[in-house]
Design an enzyme around this catalytic site. Structure first.
Site, PDB file in Angstrom:
ATOM      1  N   ILE A 350      44.689  44.398  44.080  1.00  0.00           N
ATOM      2  CA  ILE A 350      44.183  43.699  42.909  1.00  0.00           C
ATOM      3  C   ILE A 350      42.722  43.308  43.129  1.00  0.00           C
ATOM      4  O   ILE A 350      42.264  43.193  44.263  1.00  0.00           O
ATOM      5  CB  ILE A 350      45.049  42.442  42.609  1.00  0.00           C
ATOM      6  CG1 ILE A 350      44.666  41.786  41.271  1.00  0.00           C
ATOM      7  CG2 ILE A 350      44.983  41.436  43.751  1.00  0.00           C
ATOM      8  CD1 ILE A 350      45.633  40.690  40.822  1.00  0.00           C
ATOM      9  N   CYS A 351      41.984  43.180  42.031  1.00  0.00           N
ATOM     10  CA  CYS A 351      40.629  42.624  42.029  1.00  0.00           C
ATOM     11  C   CYS A 351      39.646  43.568  42.728  1.00  0.00           C
ATOM     12  O   CYS A 351      39.468  44.703  42.300  1.00  0.00           O
ATOM     13  CB  CYS A 351      40.658  41.227  42.646  1.00  0.00           C
ATOM     14  SG  CYS A 351      39.152  40.263  42.381  1.00  0.00           S
ATOM     15  N   ALA A 352      39.013  43.137  43.809  1.00  0.00           N
ATOM     16  CA  ALA A 352      38.044  43.983  44.503  1.00  0.00           C
ATOM     17  C   ALA A 352      38.696  45.045  45.372  1.00  0.00           C
ATOM     18  O   ALA A 352      38.074  46.072  45.677  1.00  0.00           O
ATOM     19  CB  ALA A 352      37.134  43.111  45.372  1.00  0.00           C
ATOM     20  N   PHE A 372      38.814  44.696  39.437  1.00  0.00           N
ATOM     21  CA  PHE A 372      37.981  43.654  38.850  1.00  0.00           C
ATOM     22  C   PHE A 372      36.933  44.317  37.958  1.00  0.00           C
ATOM     23  O   PHE A 372      36.332  45.328  38.346  1.00  0.00           O
ATOM     24  CB  PHE A 372      37.314  42.843  39.958  1.00  0.00           C
ATOM     25  CG  PHE A 372      36.570  41.648  39.443  1.00  0.00           C
ATOM     26  CD1 PHE A 372      37.244  40.499  39.056  1.00  0.00           C
ATOM     27  CD2 PHE A 372      35.187  41.666  39.328  1.00  0.00           C
ATOM     28  CE1 PHE A 372      36.557  39.401  38.570  1.00  0.00           C
ATOM     29  CE2 PHE A 372      34.486  40.567  38.846  1.00  0.00           C
ATOM     30  CZ  PHE A 372      35.173  39.425  38.463  1.00  0.00           C
TER      31      PHE A 372
END
Length: 433
Positions: A350-352, A372
Site C-alpha cells: 500500500i501507499c509508497a 499513493f
C-alpha cells in the site's frame, strides 16, 4: 480479462442532529508526497493522547498521526508505570512519557482513544481524571472515541447536558450521563466524541479543525486519500480472480521499519488479527522497536531474520516513504517477496510500497496495481491507479492511510469470504451495524 467490481454498501448513514457540527474534508486531486509537519513548531498546539493496556491501537495511532500531520505537538502518555503499552490485538506501542510526568503541563487538547479494557484503565487513572476535569473547567478542548466517552468522560461527569456519541454497545451507559446521539463525530462546546475505529480519521480531522481551522483540516485530509462519503460504500476492484488458499487461519507477514506509515501498519495488523489471521510483525532493522513516519514507536514481534524462517500465505507491506525505502534495500525481504510471487502465493503493498518496492523488483510485471497518488507515475502500468484497492490474481495493492481499512478488509474477504469481511466492517463501524 474479466473485471469484477465489488461494491460494499452500508445499510444506512448515521444521522446527524440539527445542532451537530458536521465535519467534511475535501480530498486533494494531487496530494504531495510529504511527511514534514507544515505548522511552525513555535505555534504548535499542545496535545495529550493517553494510552493504556487494552487501548484500541487504530484509534490511538490514527489520532496521533493525523494530529502530528497538522503540526500539533502530541505527547503520547502511558497511564501505567511503564512506557510500553500492550494495546488490543497484540499491538505494542511505546509512549513518549508517563501521564504522571504530564500533570503540570497545559494542553490545548486531551484526546482519549477507546478500546476495552483500555477505556477502563484510562478512567481509573486519577492523574488523568484530574487533568481532564481541569481541562474542562478551564474551557479547553477535550475529546474521546469509542468506549471512552461513556466509560471515562461520562463517569467523570464531564458530559452532563452535552450531546455526545460513542460505540453502539456503550450507548445505554452514555444515556445516563449525556444527551446521547447517533453521529459519526459529535461536537458540543469544547468536547468532541466519536464512535469507533471506522470513524477515527474523521474524529481526528475534526480535532485538527478545532485546533487550527478548516483550511488546515482540508490540507491534512488530502494526502490521506479518504473516502468522499464516509460510510456510504467501499469498492474493491478485482481482475483475474483466483482463490487465496491457506490451511486453517492464514499466516501473514507484515514487515515494519523506521519510517513506516503507522496508521497503515496498525490498521492492517489490527484488522487481520480481528479476523483471526496469524499475523507476524517483523522489524526490518536491528531492533524490535521502530520509529514510524509520524514518530509513533511500535514494537515488532521479531526481527525479519527470524521471521524469514517461516512460510506465509501472504506478505503485505505498509507504506510510508522511509519505510518503503528500507524495504527496498532489504535483500532478505525482496527475496521473500520474489519467492512468494514465484510460488503464486499472495503478496501486497500500500501507499509508497507498490512503487518503491514491488515495481523496481519486477513484482508488478503483467499486473494491474495502484499506489499513493503522487507515486503512481513510477508504475509502468497506470491503467488501474484511480481504484482505491486493486486485486489482480495473487496481488493486492492500495493507495494510502485513508484506504487502509478497505485494503485490510479486502484481504479478509479473499481469505475468509465477503460475509466475514462485511461482519468485521460493521464491528469497526466502517459500515453500519
Amino acid at each position: 480479462m474479466a473485471l469484477l467490481q465489488l461494491r460494499h454498501l452500508t445499510l444506512y448513514s448515521l444521522p446527524f442532529t440539527s445542532k451537530l457540527h458536521h465535519f467534511h474534508f475535501s480530498s486533494l486531486k494531487s496530494p504531495r508526497f510529504s511527511f514534514s509537519a507544515s505548522a511552525s513548531t513555535t505555534m504548535a498546539k499542545q496535545v495529550l493522547v493517553p494510552i493504556a493496556n487494552g487501548t484500541e491501537p487504530m484509534e490511538a495511532v490514527i489520532t496521533i498521526d493525523v494530529l502530528r500531520r497538522s503540526g500539533a505537538d502530541v505527547t503520547v502518555a502511558s497511564v501505567g508505570k511503564k512506557l510500553r503499552v500492550d494495546a488490543c490485538h497484540g499491538v505494542k506501542i511505546v509512549a513518549d512519557a508517563l501521564v504522571d510526568d504530564c500533570k503540570d503541563t497545559v494542553f490545548d487538547l486531551i484526546a482519549l482513544p477507546g478500546g476495552m479494557p483500555g477505556a477502563t484503565n484510562l478512567k481509573d487513572c486519577a492523574v488523568l481524571e484530574s487533568a481532564v476535569k481541569k481541562q474542562a473547567a478551564d474551557g479547553r478542548l477535550y475529546a474521546a472515541v469509542c468506549a471512552s466517552p461513556a466509560v471515562a468522560l461520562g463517569s467523570w461527569g464531564l458530559l452532563k447536558g452535552l450531546k455526545a456519541t460513542c460505540y453502539p454497545s456503550f450507548m445505554e451507559q452514555l444515556k445516563s450521563c449525556a444527551t446521547a446521539v447517533e453521529s459519526r463525530v459529535q461536537q458540543d462546546g469544547k468536547v468532541v466524541t466519536s464512535c469507533g475505529p471506522g470513524t477515527t480519521m474523521e474524529f481526528a480531522l475534526a480535532l485538527v479543525e478545532q485546533l487550527y481551522g478548516k483550511e488546515k483540516a482540508n490540507e491534512v485530509s488530502g494526502p490521506l486519500v479518504m473516502r468522499p462519503n464516509h460510510g456510504d460504500e467501499y469498492t474493491i476492484t478485482e481482475i483475474n480472480s483466483i482463490e487465496w488458499k491457506c490451511d486453517n487461519n492464514p499466516q501473514i507477514l507484515v514487515p515494519i521499519a523506521d519510517g513506516s506509515e503507522e496508521m497503515e501498519a496498525v490498521m492492517i495488523i489490527d484488522i487481520l488479527r480481528r479476523a483471526k489471521a496469524n499475523v507476524v510483525v517483523a522489524s526490518v532493522g536491528d531492533n524490535l522497536e521502530i520509529l514510524a513516519s509520524r514518530k509513533v514507536k511500535l514494537v515488532a514481534d521479531m526481527l525479519l531474520d527470524e521471521a524469514a524462517k517461516l512460510s506465509y500465505d501472504l506478505i503485505v507491506l505498509p507504506g510510508g516513504l522511509g519505510g518503503a525505502q528500507t524495504f527496498a534495500k532489504s535483500d532478505k525481504l525482496v527475496n521473500l517477496l520474489k519467492k512468494q510471487a514465484e510460488s503464486n502465493k499472495p503478496y501486497g503493498a500500500i501507499c509508497a510500497s507498490p512503487a518503491l518496492v514491488l515495481e523496481p523488483n519486477g513484482l508488478l510485471k503483467g499486473k494491474k496495481a495502484t499506489a499513493f497518488p503522487a507515486m503512481c507515475n513510477k508504475l509502468s502500468d497506470q491503467s488501474f491507479i484511480d481504484n482505491r484497492v486493486v486485486v489482480d490474481g495473487n496481488l493486492i495493492t492500495s493507495r494510502g492511510p485513508g484506504t487502509s481499512m478497505e485494503f485490510a478488509l479486502g484481504i479478509v474477504e479473499k481469505f475468509f469470504g465477503r460475509p466475514k469481511a462485511l461482519e468485521l466492517a460493521k464491528v469497526l463501524l466502517f459500515v453500519r451495524q
